[in-house]
Design an enzyme around this catalytic site. Structure first.
Site, PDB file in Angstrom:
ATOM      1  N   GLY A  49       0.847  -1.183   0.000  1.00 30.81           N
ATOM      2  CA  GLY A  49       0.000   0.000   0.000  1.00 30.81           C
ATOM      3  C   GLY A  49       0.887   1.239   0.000  1.00 30.81           C
ATOM      4  O   GLY A  49       1.879   1.288  -0.720  1.00 30.81           O
ATOM      5  N   ASP A 172      15.241  -6.946   5.514  1.00 27.53           N
ATOM      6  CA  ASP A 172      15.125  -6.093   4.324  1.00 27.53           C
ATOM      7  C   ASP A 172      16.030  -4.862   4.443  1.00 27.53           C
ATOM      8  O   ASP A 172      15.632  -3.751   4.089  1.00 27.53           O
ATOM      9  CB  ASP A 172      13.668  -5.667   4.136  1.00 27.53           C
ATOM     10  CG  ASP A 172      13.401  -5.144   2.717  1.00 27.53           C
ATOM     11  OD1 ASP A 172      14.227  -5.418   1.827  1.00 27.53           O
ATOM     12  OD2 ASP A 172      12.374  -4.474   2.526  1.00 27.53           O
TER      13      ASP A 172
END
Length: 564
Positions: A49, A172
């Site tokens: 999103g 990440d």
């Protein structure tokens, strides 16, 4: 009113998903979520999103970040699974209490239209991520120095030590998930979502932090065990951090630095560092997890000393009140130390005599003073001729440099008090990196004979420092006269050519009523000329004057959209 997805598909403004591709559409500027959080602007977008800068109306209008999760589900069991995964990340974030990790506020589930949306609320970090900083360096033919990446390692490894002590693996780590915080110039570790997009048939985006079977991580940055097998270990993060360091050093993506056929990094060819740092990075990058460092503390013990290359000059930097100085030469190092057990491994630097009496306190508890080290900055060319304002080419700001007039102690007689300038800049919420660039340009333009000469804390530079303060104060007067909105002031230094193209598309689509892009240019030019008469608009420095032009235009567009 029409809104557009990233593929430029037109949609009705009431839609929450693109009718053509299904992508979640952005929340509208000014929209209030949960009767509390008002959207200021969009910050970024990923597979899950978007993230937004918002104003918390219940907390004295404090800014925060809303991180959106937009599950597109039809089956009840899918929605339930999305909720579980969302809450799992929220529970992990609640545990993380570290000054270099954005503080978690709360999680929300709201219904917008007829769809459920999940949002995380976190602290807003004012600064640029390291991919943006690298981009700026490369625009000047530079990359990060060995001293700078060594400093980065010293400052971020204690953060990894902390999250690993809680059995949390980030998974990440990359330049765009590290932000250089403007207030104190420390790296912040962001985005603990471990975001992954599921196959379309499963119908939603989700995050997953626990378990060793989830395939997450960026190609080139994540180790083999993570990308191929879905397994992660604590030192999987250390591998990704080492790749990040190589990218910052070379300015090249991981794929350009690694021979996948031979399984070898291009040491000595593309990657040139000292033998000691090379040995550390090689061990962090070992193919087998068992051959790598097992903890962040082990790396810190083996890092080369910053003083081994060039002894830095130390000076004081105050937390949350520091404004960076004129000059753009990179600092050799910024070494910081907090009263936090996870940061105890940080190396201390001897303080010069004039710093020793100083201390900063907060709530009756002494807060350790940040100490930075760096060479005096050499001022670059004063005004650069760049592309026309009508089709701007805006670069991101460089890493803030040290030392500076506002960060220097007011010790000699005749030096003006700079605290009022600091306070005004903060009240106006003007990003300090932009502020310093702008004052630098105004100051050195008025004194071209000082080109290449930095200001020092010596008595003979007192008059020049006072003139710099006067320029800074006059510039703040100009911004107050401009009567810009808080949102546009906050974005100064971060406007790009894409913003102008968005306004152009909105004008063509009729979203600004009968207002045209030509009229926007005319009105913006008139207001800009009143503030800064004599500036050649076709040759505005895009990092300074060009940013103000953009802010004026952004306010005009915002007013038009709210009236339509």
């Amino acid at each position: 009113m029409q809104v557009y997805c990233t593929k430029q598909h037109a949609n009705n403004g009431s839609n929450r998903f693109c009718t053509q591709c299904g992508e979640p559409l952005p929340l509208a500027v000014g929209q209030v979520i949960d009767n509390r959080y008002q959207i200021i602007r969009q910050l970024g977008q990923g597979g899950f999103g978007r993230t937004y800068l918002a104003e918390d109306k219940n907390q004295f209008h404090q800014t925060c970040v809303l991180k959106e999760f937009a599950p597109q589900v039809k089956e009840p069991q899918d929605l339930q699974k999305a909720k579980e995964l969302f809450e799992r990340e929220a529970n992990v974030l609640k545990k993380l209490q570290h000054p270099q990790i954005p503080r978690f506020h709360t999680s929300l589930q709201v219904k917008l239209g007829n769809k459920d949306f999940f949002l995380l609320v976190q602290d807003y970090v004012d600064g640029d991520d390291y991919s943006q900083l690298l981009e700026q360096r490369q625009s000047h033919g530079k990359t990060f120095s060995e001293e700078e990446v060594t400093t980065l390692l010293r400052q971020i490894l204690p953060v990894l030590s902390y999250i690993h002590s809680l059995d949390v693996v980030h998974r990440d780590i990359s330049p765009d998930n590290l932000i250089l915080r403007s207030s104190d110039h420390l790296p912040m570790l962001i985005d603990f979502g471990g975001v992954k997009q599921l196959p379309a048939s499963q119908g939603f985006w989700f995050t997953k932090l626990a378990g060793n079977h989830t395939l997450l991580g960026k190609k080139g940055y994540a180790p083999e065990e993570q990308l191929r097998q879905g397994k992660v270990y604590l030192n999987s993060d250390l591998y990704s951090l080492a790749v990040t360091i190589l990218v910052l050093l070379t300015g090249k993506e991981p794929q350009k630095l690694y021979d996948s056929y031979q399984g070898l990094w291009y040491w000595g060819k593309e990657i040139n560092v000292s033998p000691q740092l090379e040995a550390v990075l090689k061990k962090m990058l070992a193919y087998k997890p068992s051959d790598r460092y097992q903890t962040a503390e082990q790396i810190l013990k083996n890092l080369p000393l910053l003083t081994a290359t060039k002894p830095p000059t130390t000076h004081l930097t105050k937390l949350k009140t520091m404004i960076v100085a004129p000059g753009r030469q990179r600092a050799n190092a910024l070494v910081s130390k907090f009263h936090n057990k996870t940061q105890a491994v940080a190396k201390s630097i001897p303080l010069p005599v004039w710093i020793r009496p100083f201390a900063v306190s907060l709530g009756g508890t002494a807060l350790v003073v940040l100490t930075g080290a760096g060479t005096w900055a050499v001022v670059n060319a004063v005004i650069r001729s760049v592309t026309s304002i009508t089709i701007p080419s805006i670069s991101l700001p460089e890493i803030p440099q040290l030392p500076n007039p506002l960060g220097q102690p007011v010790s000699d007689k005749g030096t003006k008090d700079n605290t009022q300038i600091i306070s005004r800049r903060q009240q106006l919420e003007i990003p300090e990196v932009f502020f310093i660039k702008m004052v630098d340009e105004l100051f050195y333009t008025s004194k071209p004979e000082l080109k290449g000469r930095s200001l020092t804390s010596k008595a003979e530079d007192t008059a020049l420092r006072n003139e710099w303060y006067d320029v800074a104060s006059n510039f703040l007067d100009k911004l107050e006269q401009a009567n810009l909105s808080t949102a546009t002031r906050q974005k100064l230094g971060n406007y790009r050519s894409q913003d102008y193209e968005i306004w152009r598309r909105q004008a063509r689509a009729g979203q600004l009523g009968n207002y045209t892009i030509s009229q926007l240019n005319k009105d913006t030019n008139e207001k800009f000329d009143r503030l800064f008469p004599g500036q050649q608009r076709g040759k505005l420095n895009q990092q300074t004057f060009g940013q103000i032009w953009y802010a004026i235009a952004a306010d005009q567009v915002s007013k038009l959209k709210s009236s339509n």
